[in-house]
Structure formats: C-alpha cells, structure tokens
Enzyme design. Structure first.
Site, PDB file in Angstrom:
ATOM      1  N   SER A 711       0.789  -1.225   0.000  1.00 52.16           N
ATOM      2  CA  SER A 711       0.000   0.000   0.000  1.00 52.16           C
ATOM      3  C   SER A 711       0.827   1.285   0.000  1.00 52.16           C
ATOM      4  O   SER A 711       0.293   2.380  -0.128  1.00 52.16           O
ATOM      5  CB  SER A 711      -0.985   0.014   1.176  1.00 52.16           C
ATOM      6  OG  SER A 711      -0.289   0.206   2.357  1.00 52.16           O
ATOM      7  N   LYS A 754      -6.706   4.038   8.506  1.00 50.01           N
ATOM      8  CA  LYS A 754      -5.794   4.941   7.815  1.00 50.01           C
ATOM      9  C   LYS A 754      -6.373   6.363   7.755  1.00 50.01           C
ATOM     10  O   LYS A 754      -5.659   7.353   7.967  1.00 50.01           O
ATOM     11  CB  LYS A 754      -5.519   4.436   6.396  1.00 50.01           C
ATOM     12  CG  LYS A 754      -4.602   3.212   6.372  1.00 50.01           C
ATOM     13  CD  LYS A 754      -4.457   2.678   4.960  1.00 50.01           C
ATOM     14  CE  LYS A 754      -3.467   1.523   4.905  1.00 50.01           C
ATOM     15  NZ  LYS A 754      -3.446   0.899   3.579  1.00 50.01           N
TER      16      LYS A 754
END
Ligand code: ADP
Length: 816
Positions: A711, A754
């Site tokens: 990611s 996140k």
C-alpha cells in the site's frame, strides 16, 4: 569301578540304600564277550528322549513293547543290551533305521513294575559301541556291534584342555543349583578326556540333539573340545540368569525394607498421635467431596483418588500431588452457575452507561442478548471477536456485557502462548503439573457460566510443542466444548455454558480456522472529538476518584484535553490519554494534600507544567514542503500511522537501495514504482540517463518497526518522481494505494484506520484508490469533512495533484 561312578543323587536314606542295593545288582552283570571278529551280539533297547553315556547310571522307564521284550530276553540270559538313541523321538516302535549307529552297551538292573503299567529300571552304560549289522528285527531288534576302544595317551595339551573343562564345569556347578556339588569333585578324579566329556555331557542338561551329537564323536579329545565349547555357552546363560535373579532379589529386598520402614513409621505416627490427624484429614476430604455436588464421572474420579490417598502414608511424596489434584476438583465450578439477566433494555442501559460511542458493537451485543432471551438454550451463537487497536474499549465493553447479564467476568491473555500444554495443561505425571489456562481461569470464575474473555488471540504462537490454536478451537467449538479435555484434570470439563468473547489487534495473524468460528466486531479507534467526550464522561471522573479529588478540585478544559491528545499521546484508543489524565490529577492531588495553592482549572497552558514537554509533535504540520519526501498512510496493529517515504538521488551506477526494515512485498512494490516512473521519464521531464548515472536510495524511517505490504506503492512512486524532477511534494497530502507497472492504482486494506490516522496527524488531503470509497461508510462524518478525500485511479492523477507544478516552483497549497 563302582566307587568312581557318579550316581543319581538322593537325600532320602532308605531310598539311597535301596539304590545302592540296586547298583550292586547292576555291577554283577558282565559285558558281552566279543567273538573272533571282535563283535558282540545283543538285543537293542531303543532310547526315546534319553542319551546314555558309558559309565553313567540312570533310571529309565520302559513301556511295554519290543524294548521291554529285549530287556527281558537279556536278563533271562544274564547279558547286556545295546542302547541306541532314536533319531526322532516321536516314533513309538522304531525300526533299526530310526536308530543312531553309535550307542552304548548297557547293563539293566531289576525291572520294577510301576502303577501306570510301565516298568522302571536302573541302567548303567558300559562302553561305546558301533552297530555293524542288524541280526533280527522282530519281535525285538538284535544287532552285532563293535565296542569302541578309546586310546589314552595324555599330553600337556590334553591336560590343559581337561583342566579348562573342569574349571568351566566348576563354575557351572556353583551357579546351577540343580547340579550336585559332588559332581565337581568327581570331575577332578577323572583322568581320561573321553570320560570327562561323557561325565559333563551327562551332568549338564544339554538339549537331546547336542547330547546325541556328543555321543557319536568317537575321538575323545574331539569330544572334550566340543563339550568345552558347550560348557562355555552354558556358563554365559547361567551368569545371565544369575544376574537377573540377583536383580529381582534386590528389588524384593528393597520393597520389603520399605514395607518394614513404613510399618515402623505408622507405629511412630500412632505413637505421636499423627496417624489420627491423617485419618481425620482424609475423612474431611471425603466429606468435602461428598458435599460438593459433583457430576458422576467427577465424583467417581475424586473417590478413586481419595482411595489411593488412604492407601498412603501422610508423608509419602505422592500425597501432595493427589491432594493438589483433589483441591482442583473441589475448587472448580462443576454445576454452580449465575442466573442470566436477559432483559435487553437493562443491558442497553448498562452498556450506554459505561461506554461512549461503539454503536455497532453495542447493537450486535444487544442482538446477541435478545436471541439468548428468546431461546435460552441456544448457546450455539457465534463467538464474538472484538478486533481493534489497544485502548479502544474491548475489554471494558466485555466487562459491561458481563455486568448486564449478571455473569462473572474473567479474562486470560493468550499473548505469547506457544505450547498446547499452556491451554490444556500438563499430565499429572509431570513434576509441578497444573491445569491449562482455560481450567485455571474457570476456577477463578467460580461459576460454570462466566463471560470468558480470551485476549490477544492474534498473538498466539505455535512451535514444536504443538499448536495451541487447535486446542483453542476445541474450547470455542460448541459441538465439542461441553467435554473439553485438560491433560491435568483427565476428566472432561463442560465449557458449553461459558460465553466466550475473544479480542485481537489484527485479524491478519489469526488462523483462518479460528476466524471461521467467530463473528468479528470492529473497534476502529476514536477521533479526537470522541476521545474528548470519553475523557470528560468517563476517564476524568474515574481518575479524579482514584486520586481522591472532588468536583471542585479540578476542571480540565477541552483545549487542555486536545493538547494532551495531540502532543502527549499518539494512539487510536484512549489508554495513554487516561494515563496522562491520571498524572494531571495526581499532581493536583499532591498540591491539595500539601495544602499548597494551585489552579483548579487546567488550561492548555498548564499542561506543559504538569506533564513536562510534549512527547509527540504533529511533525507533518511543522514540516516544510520538500522534494523527495511523500507521506504514506499505513495500517498497524495500533491503528493507523503516517509514514514518510524519503528518496535520495546520488551519483552512481543505476542501483536502487531500500532501507527501513522493509518486507518483500514492499520491495517489489518499490521496483514497480521505479519502473513506472522510468516509463514516464520523458513526460515528467527526467533526463534519459538519470537512471544510469545515479543510485537511488529509498528510505522509510522508524526502522525499528517492520513494514510490509503493497500500500505504500503510490507514495514511493510520488517520492521518486519528486526526487528525480526536483518538484516538491505538498506536506499536508497523504496517500495509500498499490501501484501496477502501468501506473494503475489498486485498492488496499485498513482504510478506516488509515483515514483516522491521517486525520489525527493533521493531514488535509488524502488520496485513496477509487475502489476503496465504499470503505468510508464507517468513518465519522466529522473526519470526512475535515480531510479532503480524493479518489484516484491512476498514478498520473496523483503526480499532478501531489507535486508542485512543473514550471512554477512557487509554494502552493494543496487546498487550492
Ligand atoms: P482494550 O481492551 O481495547 O485494549 P480497554 O477496554 O482496556 O481497551 O480500554 C482502555 C480504557 O479506555 C478503559 O478504561 C476503558 O474504560 C476506556 N474506554 C475505551 N473506550 C471507551 C468508550 N467508548 N467509552 C468509555 N470508556 C472507554
């Protein structure tokens, strides 16, 4: 000759004298006279399981038949017979061909009738003979045979052999108690090797085939050699037997000694009045066991153990082990349970009373309770698994559920458990054995239906000692857990009424078989506003109470709370926040108790005075826009985290280096990012030879924390592009997403954490893969308005928005 003979031994004097009489008779019988050809002609006595050697006396039994006729005929004529051993002892009436060629001339004493119809007689071997021809077959066999004469010329070699044989024989006599001692004396007086061989062959109980093979060796020295070998073997066997015998004997001696000592101890104990104490203790134990309502199987086991105990002395080493075991049985809940309060509204009140937010978790729990209330027998609901970063209220919500239901609350941490025995216990044969953690925790619960929290199931290990997750599966499986087996207990334990809730920080490390058994409820972490709310309602009042502060003693302003959250804690949960609030409370409590003046209103400015300099800065906010640095938003077990990615270009040979505890997938992702940027070099205005003439170094700080996953791909590409073009990256932009070689952006996991982390860190803009937009439903609205979330599908979009424009190197804000 008579005195040299070795006779069957007897201790019965009458029998002995009759034996002497009978041997006297034997000696009177003379040997057959050889004819001119040197042959003797005699009737044949077939010997079935017997080998008779010259000079030896032995009793025999003769059944009616040809042999009996042969003997009768011989006695009638006052003559000897020839004894020939049967080759096969199975045959009842042997032909001459069934007999050995070499035999012994035999004198047969008076026949005695036996009650069973047989006849017995004493016989004496005279000399070896070899059959030459068969003269008659019926009604009994008659043969002509040549007596074998053994030459006697001794030499030192033969003497030595004889001495060696005597020695071996002496040792055998010492070890084999069935051999008469005089046999050995007798052997000393024998002066011929053949005779010595025959004597030993008679005395030692060699198997019949071996005796036969000795009989047929004509050469005396050869025979003695053979006997010598057999004797040595026999001695080995005897020694071994003796050794075993001695061992057995010592064992017996020891247990006798122990028995004797125990008896003495018993006597001493009774003398001291201690025996009574022991039997009283036993009686008490029995009573306790009978009074405690135990399931049948358990009761039977407990009684069995008590029985074992009562066989022992109070000081025996096993006593402690058995008593500990019985204590466990007595202290474990087997039937005792609490009554469930399954009123949903009551439960709701309690959950709300103790917890702010956590809407989804609370709803799911109320549903759970509702199902239980409608169908109380339905224990087979899925196990709940609370997943989220530390300090997000998993444990405390569990406690509230227990309180709502009126159940006991117990928890056990499985962090670092690698050994199956930690869950299932050790067998009692191990020194210091105990039940496993599950049973230990049940004892603490004291009831059979507690709310049982299994913490940190994501930290469960596995190694050569077995896989604890297999045992855990059994614990959690409603089909199996009514009979959970613990190695220590030995009897199965019913866990089916327990309400299990598990907790974990991440699902990644939980074996999928376990996840399948559970329903996951997320505890995502809180945003600042939620934390302030939780602090005001729960944490501050609790900490005030702990420090003994009254309402009027302290008031913490929201601004102060914000400062603590932003600069003194960096977490998804509120654990550290609660600790820092505790510290503030204690500072004030000290002032109060010392009666020093202090300001009860805790303002933002006072925080530094109470807590010292801040521990965390929101570094991104203070950072300048730079080239070569981009901000990734990462997921960790503690919630989300922002993670700068640095790229440095130095003169070199086109190598790339990545540092900062990077996993394999992240390495590959860096390669993909680089390839993509290379492919766009022209458009980006990067010199063609920039890649060959330089080395690229990608670094992701905080190297102590291992990082992996795809990611950070788009962030690395951004930092690379920035470093190579010199275009700066806006400091308040964060991003997450996987990059393909062609610059496409793929979705990634952990979006909610996140986004919260990006928000917590003060980022203003966040690039997310477009396909992750669906994951934003659970993100608080406040966050979504504070931070601009930009869905992206291609890397070019990011480069356009995150980097300074190509030919306008003036500072610009990303908010424009
Ligand atoms: P976890 O088990 O998730 O690590 P805890 O349950 O121990 O976290 O929570 C830490 C502290 O934070 C506890 O004192 C708990 O009461 C408090 N807390 C966490 N979340 C909330 C909430 N939503 N409402 C009230 N208190 C909370």
């Amino acid at each position: 000759m008579k005195n040299d003979d070795w006779m069957p031994r007897t201790e019965d004097e009458d029998f002995a004298s009759s034996l002497h009489q009978r041997t006297d008779e034997l000696y009177r019988i003379t040997n057959a006279q050889p004819d001119e050809a040197g042959l003797i002609e005699c009737p044949v006595l077939a010997l079935r399981d017997l080998v008779v050697f010259p000079r030896m006396i032995s009793p025999i039994f003769i059944p009616p038949g040809p042999s009996l006729l042969a003997i009768q005929e011989a006695q009638y004529n006052d003559m000897t017979v020839i004894g020939l051993s049967q080759k096969n002892s199975e045959i009842e009436v042997p032909d001459p061909e069934d007999l050995l060629q070499i035999g012994v001339e035999i004198a047969v004493g008076r026949l005695l009738n036996m009650p069973d119809g047989n006849n017995s007689a004493l016989i004496q071997g005279r000399r070896r003979v070899e059959v030459v021809e068969v003269v008659q077959r019926d009604p009994y066999i008659v043969v002509r045979a040549r007596p074998i004469i053994e030459p006697v010329d001794l030499n030192p070699k033969i003497e030595a052999l004889m001495r060696a044989t005597r020695n071996l024989f002496e040792k055998c006599v010492q070890l084999d108690h069935s051999l008469p001692e005089e046999a050995q004396l007798f052997s000393i007086n024998i002066t011929e090797p053949g005779w010595l061989a025959d004597m030993v062959a008679t005395a030692i109980s060699f198997p019949i085939k071996q005796r036969q093979s000795l009989l047929v060796i004509r050469e005396p020295v050869e025979r003695l050699k053979r006997v010598n070998g057999l004797l040595a073997q026999e001695l080995d066997v005897l020694r071994l037997e003796d050794e075993i015998q001695t061992k057995v004997q010592t064992e017996v001696d020891r247990s006798q000694r122990e028995f004797y000592l125990r008896e003495q101890m018993k006597a001493i104990q009774t003398e001291l009045g201690e025996g009574d104490v022991w039997s009283r203790e036993l009686a008490e134990l029995r009573l306790k066991i009978d009074n405690k309502q135990l399931p049948d199987e358990v009761l039977a086991q407990a009684r069995k153990e008590i029985e074992r105990l009562s066989q022992m002395q109070s000081l025996a080493p096993e006593v402690g082990i058995i008593r500990t075991y019985l204590d466990w049985i007595l202290e474990l809940p087997w039937n005792e349970s609490t009554l469930d309060n399954l009123e949903v509204r009551h439960a709701e009140k309690i959950l709300e009373h103790h917890h702010y937010g956590l809407k989804r978790a609370k709803e799911r729990i109320l549903e759970y309770i509702a199902v239980l209330s409608l169908n109380p027998k339905k224990h087979k609901q899925p196990i709940l698994c609370f997943v989220g970063p530390p300090g997000t209220g998993k444990t405390s919500l569990g406690k509230s559920i227990a309180e709502a239901l009126g159940r006991r609350f117990v928890r056990v941490s499985l962090g670092g458990v690698r050994d199956e025995a930690e869950i299932r216990g050790h067998r009692r044969t191990y020194i210091g054995a105990l039940p496993g953690r599950v049973i230990q925790t049940m004892r603490r619960a004291e009831k059979i239906n507690p709310l049982f929290m299994l913490d940190e199931i994501d930290k469960l290990g596995a190694d050569f000692r077995g896989d604890p997750s297999a045992a855990l599966l059994e614990v959690l499986d409603p089909e199996q857990n009514h009979a959970f087996s613990d190695h220590y207990l030995e009897i199965s334990y019913n866990l089916s009424q327990v309400l299990f809730i598990t907790t974990a920080n991440t699902l990644n490390t939980i074996p999928s078989a376990l996840i399948d058994r559970m329903e996951v409820i997320d505890f995502p972490g809180y945003i600042e506003e939620e934390k302030i709310e939780i602090a005001r309602r729960f944490l501050i009042p609790r900490q005030m109470e702990e420090s003994g502060l009254e309402k009027e003693d302290i008031l913490i302003e929201d601004g102060a709370l914000s400062k603590i959250i932003e600069e003194y804690t960096y977490e998804a949960g509120v654990r550290n926040l609660e600790r820092e609030i505790g510290r503030v409370c204690r500072k004030i409590a000290r002032k109060k108790s010392e009666k020093k003046p202090y300001q009860s209103m805790v303002t933002k400015e006072l925080i530094e005075k109470h807590l010292g300099p801040p521990q965390f800065f929101i570094s991104k906010a203070e950072r300048e826009d730079e080239s070569g640095v981009a901000t990734a938003v990462a997921w960790t077990e503690n919630g989300g985290e922002i993670m700068p990615v640095e790229v440095l270009i130095v003169e070199g040979k086109g190598n790339m280096q990545i540092t900062g505890q990077i996993g394999e997938i992240m390495q590959e992702s860096a390669q993909a990012a680089l390839s993509y940027i290379k492919s766009r070099a022209k458009t980006l205005g990067i010199a063609v030879d920039a890649f060959e003439k330089n080395d690229i170094h990608i670094h992701i700080p905080e190297g102590a924390i291992p990082k992996d996953g795809p990611s950070a791909g788009i962030t690395m590409a951004t930092a690379l592009a920035s470093a190579l073009t010199g275009r700066k990256v806006y400091k308040d932009v964060g991003m997450t997403g996987e990059i393909t070689l062609r610059g496409k952006i793929l979705p990634v996991g952990g979006i909610r954490e996140k986004v919260l982390a990006a928000h917590r860190s003060g980022l203003k803009k966040l690039f997310l893969p477009e396909r992750n937009l669906k994951d934003l439903v659970d993100v608080p609205r406040k966050v979504k308005t504070d931070i601009k979330i930009v869905p992206v599908v291609h890397m070019d979009d990011i480069l356009r928005m995150a980097l300074y424009p190509a030919f306008h190197p003036h500072k610009k804000s990303s908010k424009d």
